[in-house]
Design an enzyme around this catalytic site. Structure first.
Site, PDB file in Angstrom:
ATOM      1  N   SER A   1       0.855  -1.184   0.000  1.00 42.44           N
ATOM      2  CA  SER A   1       0.000   0.000   0.000  1.00 42.44           C
ATOM      3  C   SER A   1       0.891   1.234   0.000  1.00 42.44           C
ATOM      4  O   SER A   1       1.791   1.332  -0.839  1.00 42.44           O
ATOM      5  CB  SER A   1      -0.931  -0.047   1.210  1.00 42.44           C
ATOM      6  OG  SER A   1      -1.845   1.006   1.153  1.00 42.44           O
TER       7      SER A   1
ATOM      8  N   HIS B   1      -3.014  -1.080  -3.115  1.00 44.20           N
ATOM      9  CA  HIS B   1      -4.060  -0.065  -2.981  1.00 44.20           C
ATOM     10  C   HIS B   1      -3.738   1.060  -3.943  1.00 44.20           C
ATOM     11  O   HIS B   1      -2.597   1.465  -4.081  1.00 44.20           O
ATOM     12  CB  HIS B   1      -4.099   0.485  -1.553  1.00 44.20           C
ATOM     13  CG  HIS B   1      -4.477  -0.559  -0.554  1.00 44.20           C
ATOM     14  ND1 HIS B   1      -4.225  -0.426   0.781  1.00 44.20           N
ATOM     15  CD2 HIS B   1      -5.085  -1.761  -0.715  1.00 44.20           C
ATOM     16  CE1 HIS B   1      -4.681  -1.502   1.409  1.00 44.20           C
ATOM     17  NE2 HIS B   1      -5.192  -2.327   0.531  1.00 44.20           N
TER      18      HIS B   1
ATOM     19  N   ASP C   1      -4.473  -4.460   5.924  1.00 45.84           N
ATOM     20  CA  ASP C   1      -4.826  -5.321   4.795  1.00 45.84           C
ATOM     21  C   ASP C   1      -3.597  -6.163   4.448  1.00 45.84           C
ATOM     22  O   ASP C   1      -2.470  -5.683   4.486  1.00 45.84           O
ATOM     23  CB  ASP C   1      -5.245  -4.450   3.591  1.00 45.84           C
ATOM     24  CG  ASP C   1      -5.899  -5.282   2.490  1.00 45.84           C
ATOM     25  OD1 ASP C   1      -6.191  -6.467   2.723  1.00 45.84           O
ATOM     26  OD2 ASP C   1      -6.132  -4.725   1.398  1.00 45.84           O
TER      27      ASP C   1
END
Ligand SMILES: C[S@@+](CC[C@H](N)C(=O)[O-])C[C@H]1O[C@@H](n2cnc3c(N)ncnc32)[C@H](O)[C@@H]1O
Lengths: 281, 190
Positions: free
Chosen positions: B15, B42, B135
């Site tokens: 991310s 992401h 995540d």
């Protein structure tokens, strides 16, 4: 319960199949052609949220109509947006619609799997701005009756407005999304009068047979829920519902390339997933 | 010890800060490999294009955003497309979905890692890079539970270390490596 415990159960494929049979018997929906991996994942998630620990526990629960509706919503996924994938709408606006309307007195448009209606609202806005709306006949369908009610009401949550604006901006630079909606409390109500001419109807892409001929069919982000075989069946069905040389629009990550039925279409825009019926002129 | 022939696929999640890291990694990989590489990062919602292009500039391996039910080919880098979760179906084909966001994100790293874990079982190498939320932790746990090999970017080298730290807390991580070491590991198994 945490996702850990759910997974420990790991939803055996056999049990999922029995559940699918049960749903078919009780409600007449056929999920057997849904891609099993992602379908199981969504069932697992529904179970997690509702603190259900086994398929055996889930089965009697969804005998209840209300519970089944929330189950259906969870497994069929209603995610949608106004002007989703704006570049596709730009392509429709610049390259497809002007010609299509020039060639036809009435243009029949079908939004197969329209969910809560944002895609239909987008089309109505687009055609209105192009001054073509009066020549269009628009139909929105979905498998989910409840979501169709939302589509008819065309009422959305206000917090989505900035999001809508971003997409609209690409299609119609300078236009304001809020001008198309009235604000009622924390809701946005689509206010274009002509929207009441749009028809909505329940239609199951798996079980129902097509009923008319359209010049343009949008079937976006629903094929992804099916396995390859079922996708093939549905693409053939859509082909049957198209006028000769009619257009088919799929979702951004969907493709007919590896389907037998791809012979029936030519690709108009690879990037925007726009196809044209090839045969039967 | 990780043996080259145990691994049939690589999956990478990241991310905040990970794009730069991916660029560095991809620029140093060979131009051919027998493995597919899956990447879930992401990205900004509503920035639909540009990421595969910008990553492709430095990579000798081809980077693509797969379509639903596309077949997996070796030697390609598959990037989860904006606004879709990317998973592998039991049939071995790609499956895209616009299910609700998971931990505020679509694509979800957990979904990609988790489905790769189920499909490739012990033959998977999972790598989790820098990032600002948790995540990927659950996905790494699934990789470990399925017998795959788990690697996180050394938190000390991360722009934001929340993500690898969450994975370290959630499951057994086989190796904690610097970017250089990750590149070397990939070079030996690809
Ligand atoms: C993700 S939405 C797509 C909405 C819109 N077309 C878009 O792309 O933004 C998918 C829709 O497909 C519907 N659906 C699922 N299975 C279906 C079926 N067998 N027949 C018709 N619609 C179905 C769901 O109810 C849901 O509203």
């Amino acid at each position: 319960m945490s996702s850990t415990e759910i997974e420990a159960l790991n939803l055996p494929e056999g049990e999922i199949k029995t559940l699918i049979d049960n749903i078919k018997k009780n409600y007449g929906f056929d999920f057997s052609g849904y891609a099993i991996g992602s379908f199981s994942r969504r069932i697992a998630r529904f179970m997690e949220v509702n603190k259900i620990t086994s398929i055996a526990q889930l089965t009697p629960l969804i005998k209840d109509k209300v519970a089944f509706t929330s189950f259906l919503n969870a497994v069929t996924v209603n995610t949608t947006e106004l002007f989703r994938d704006p570049s596709m709408w730009v392509f429709l606006k610049d390259k497809i619609l002007p010609r299509l309307f020039e060639k036809n007195e009435k243009v029949k448009i079908w939004h197969a799997a329209c969910s809560s209606g944002e895609e239909v609202v987008s089309m109505v806005i687009l055609l209105k701005e192009l001054n073509l709306l009066h020549k269009a006949e628009i139909l929105g369908t979905d498998i989910n009756t409840e979501i169709l009610e939302q589509a008819k009401a065309a009422t959305y949550l206000s917090w989505r407005l900035p999001h809508y604006q971003k997409n609209l901006e690409v299609v119609f630079p300078g236009k304001k999304a809020e001008n198309y909606f009235s604000k009622v409390e924390n809701k946005l109500v689509f206010k274009m009068d002509e929207y009441k001419n749009v028809r909505f109807k329940n239609f199951d892409l798996v079980l129902d047979t097509s009923f008319s001929q359209f010049n343009l069919v949008l079937c976006r982000n629903v094929l992804i829920y099916f396995d390859q075989e079922q996708q093939e069946n549905i693409i053939l069905k859509l082909n049957g519902a198209l006028e000769p040389k009619g257009y088919l629009v799929l979702g951004a990550q969907e493709s007919i390339d590896w389907h037998k039925s791809s012979d029936e279409f030519m690709s108009i825009s690879n990037d925007n997933k726009i196809y044209r019926k090839f045969k039967g002129q | 010890m990780l043996s080259k022939f145990d691994i049939k696929a690589v999956v990478i999640g990241g991310s905040a800060g990970s794009l730069q890291v991916l660029n560095t990694i991809f620029s140093q990989l060979p131009d051919k490999t027998r493995l597919p590489i899956f990447v879930a990062v992401h990205r900004l919602k509503h920035v639909y294009t540009g990421m595969p292009e910008s990553l492709n500039v430095k990579s000798k391996l081809h980077i693509v955003e797969p379509h639903d039910k596309q077949a997996i080919a070796p030697g390609k880098i598959y990037l989860a497309p904006a606004n879709y979760h990317m998973a592998i179906e039991r049939s071995g084909l790609f499956s895209m979905s616009s299910d609700e966001m998971v931990l505020g994100s679509r694509p979800s790293i957990d979904i990609t890692l988790g489905s790769c874990a189920e499909y490739y079982k012990k033959n998977l190498l999972g790598i989790l890079l820098t990032g600002a939320n948790k995540d990927g932790a659950d996905g790494m746990r699934k990789i470990h539970l399925n017998g795959g090999h788990t690697v996180v970017q050394d938190p000390k080298t991360c722009m934001i270390d929340t993500m690898p730290k969450a994975a370290l807390a959630a499951t057994t991580i086989d190796q904690t490596l610097s970017i250089e070491e990750i590149i070397n590991l990939l070079k030996t198994i690809l």
